[in-house]
Design an enzyme around this catalytic site. Structure first.
Site, PDB file in Angstrom:
ATOM      1  N   ASP A   1       0.875  -1.164   0.000  1.00 64.68           N
ATOM      2  CA  ASP A   1       0.000   0.000   0.000  1.00 64.68           C
ATOM      3  C   ASP A   1       0.914   1.215   0.000  1.00 64.68           C
ATOM      4  O   ASP A   1       1.544   1.534   1.015  1.00 64.68           O
ATOM      5  CB  ASP A   1      -0.897  -0.010   1.240  1.00 64.68           C
ATOM      6  CG  ASP A   1      -1.820   1.204   1.314  1.00 64.68           C
ATOM      7  OD1 ASP A   1      -1.691   2.108   0.468  1.00 64.68           O
ATOM      8  OD2 ASP A   1      -2.663   1.250   2.240  1.00 64.68           O
TER       9      ASP A   1
ATOM     10  N   SER B   1       6.811  11.771 -16.346  1.00 63.55           N
ATOM     11  CA  SER B   1       5.782  12.013 -17.350  1.00 63.55           C
ATOM     12  C   SER B   1       6.222  13.163 -18.242  1.00 63.55           C
ATOM     13  O   SER B   1       7.077  13.970 -17.859  1.00 63.55           O
ATOM     14  CB  SER B   1       4.465  12.383 -16.653  1.00 63.55           C
ATOM     15  OG  SER B   1       3.515  12.916 -17.562  1.00 63.55           O
TER      16      SER B   1
ATOM     17  N   TYR C   1      -1.053  16.450 -10.689  1.00 61.71           N
ATOM     18  CA  TYR C   1      -0.294  15.411 -11.390  1.00 61.71           C
ATOM     19  C   TYR C   1       0.975  16.001 -12.010  1.00 61.71           C
ATOM     20  O   TYR C   1       2.069  15.463 -11.841  1.00 61.71           O
ATOM     21  CB  TYR C   1      -1.170  14.774 -12.470  1.00 61.71           C
ATOM     22  CG  TYR C   1      -0.517  13.642 -13.218  1.00 61.71           C
ATOM     23  CD1 TYR C   1      -0.514  12.353 -12.697  1.00 61.71           C
ATOM     24  CD2 TYR C   1       0.101  13.852 -14.450  1.00 61.71           C
ATOM     25  CE1 TYR C   1       0.085  11.302 -13.386  1.00 61.71           C
ATOM     26  CE2 TYR C   1       0.696  12.817 -15.144  1.00 61.71           C
ATOM     27  CZ  TYR C   1       0.687  11.541 -14.606  1.00 61.71           C
ATOM     28  OH  TYR C   1       1.295  10.517 -15.296  1.00 61.71           O
TER      29      TYR C   1
ATOM     30  N   LYS D   1       4.830  15.069 -10.900  1.00 59.55           N
ATOM     31  CA  LYS D   1       5.767  14.445 -11.829  1.00 59.55           C
ATOM     32  C   LYS D   1       6.984  15.332 -12.092  1.00 59.55           C
ATOM     33  O   LYS D   1       8.090  14.826 -12.336  1.00 59.55           O
ATOM     34  CB  LYS D   1       5.056  14.108 -13.142  1.00 59.55           C
ATOM     35  CG  LYS D   1       4.000  13.013 -12.998  1.00 59.55           C
ATOM     36  CD  LYS D   1       4.591  11.704 -12.510  1.00 59.55           C
ATOM     37  CE  LYS D   1       3.580  10.580 -12.536  1.00 59.55           C
ATOM     38  NZ  LYS D   1       4.151   9.277 -12.102  1.00 59.55           N
TER      39      LYS D   1
END
Length: 262
Positions: free
Chosen positions: A72, A152, A165, A169
Site C-alpha cells: 500500500d 511524465s 499530477y 511528476k
C-alpha cells in the site's frame, strides 16, 4: 561472439531480482513482462492480489519467474515491509521500479485539497519512500543496483486540468536527480522515464475527443503509445551493462510530444 550472446551481455537480467511497485497496473504490467523475459525474477507489488496473481500467471506463461507481494504505497510501513519481504524471499533486490501513480482532473479553481494531497502523496511521497527505503538497502549491499522512477511528459510541459499530477511528476524528476547524486558513490543508479500518452486506467477518463485530438496534433507520430514501447528504455536504464554510466537521467518515450513547440 554471437549476436544473441552480445545482446544478452548488454540487456540480460539473469540472476537479478526486480521489484515493480505498481506492477498490477497496465504500464507496470508491461514492465514486469519485459524484465521477466529479459531474465529477471520479478516481484509484482501492488494492492490487488487478484491482479497481482494475473501478472504472475502471465510471467509463467512467458517462461519467466515471478511472485506477488502486497503493498500500500500510502503507508511507509507497507513499503518497508515490501522491501524486507522481497529481500527475505528472493535473497536480494537488484532493481526497483517506482511505477504506481494516480491522477485527478479538474479546472484549477475546482482542485480540492483532498485530490491534491492524494495525488502528491501517491506520485511523489511514495516514490520518495521507495527510493529511500530500497535505496538504503541497496547502498548497504554494495551490489550495484538500480532504481527507475516513472515521471511524465507533464514533468516538463504543464498540461491543463491535471495540476497536481503535473506538479508531482515535475518533482519526481528533481527527486530522481537528487537521489542519483546521493547514491552514486554507493554504486546505486537512479533514473526516470517520462512516458507520453499511454492510455491506462488513470487517464482514460480525461481523454475526451477534443483532448485526444489536441494531443495527437502535438505528437509527431500521431498516435498513442503502447505499453510494450516502454520496455526498451526501461531495460537500457536498468541494465548493469548497457546503462552502467547512466544516472540522474530522464528519458522521454513520447512519440516526439516534447519535441513540438508552437
Amino acid at each position: 561472439m554471437a549476436a544473441s550472446d552480445y545482446l544478452n551481455s548488454l540487456f540480460g537480467f539473469s540472476g537479478q531480482v526486480a521489484v515493480v511497485i505498481g506492477g498490477t497496473g497496465v504500464l507496470g504490467g508491461a514492465l514486469c513482462r519485459g524484465l521477466g523475459q529479459a531474465g529477471a525474477e520479478v516481484v509484482v507489488a501492488g494492492r490487488s492480489a487478484e491482479r497481482g496473481q494475473q501478472r504472475v500467471d502471465e510471467l509463467a506463461q512467458l517462461g519467466a519467474k515471478g511472485r506477488f507481494l502486497p503493498v500500500d504505497i500510502s503507508q511507509r510501513q507497507s513499503i518497508e515491509q515490501l522491501a524486507a519481504a522481497a529481500r527475505e524471499q528472493c535473497g536480494r533486490v537488484d532493481i526497483v521500479v517506482n511505477g504506481a501513480g494516480v491522477n485527478a482532473a479538474s479546472d484549477y479553481f475546482d482542485v480540492s485539497d483532498e485530490d491534491w494531497d492524494h495525488v502528491i502523496d501517491s506520485n511523489l511521497k511514495a516514490v520518495h519512500w521507495g527510493c529511500q527505503i530500497f535505496g538504503k538497502q541497496m547502498a548497504e549491499s554494495g551490489e550495484g543496483s538500480s532504481i527507475l522512477n516513472i515521471a511524465s511528459v507533464t514533468s516538463h510541459l504543464p498540461l491543463s486540468r491535471v495540476f497536481a499530477y503535473s506538479a508531482s511528476k515535475a518533482a519526481v524528476i528533481n527527486l530522481t536527480q537528487n537521489v542519483a547524486r546521493e547514491l552514486a558513490p554507493s554504486g546505486v543508479r537512479v533514473n526516470a522515464i517520462s512516458p507520453g500518452f499511454f492510455p491506462a486506467e488513470q487517464n482514460r477518463k480525461i481523454l475526451t475527443e477534443e483532448r485526444t485530438a489536441s494531443i495527437l496534433r502535438q505528437t509527431p507520430m500521431h498516435r498513442f503509445g503502447e505499453p510494450e514501447e516502454l520496455i526498451g528504455a526501461t531495460l537500457l536504464l536498468l541494465s548493469k551493462s548497457a546503462g552502467s554510466f547512466i544516472t540522474g537521467a530522464a528519458y522521454y518515450v513520447d512519440g516526439g510530444f516534447t519535441a513540438m513547440r508552437f
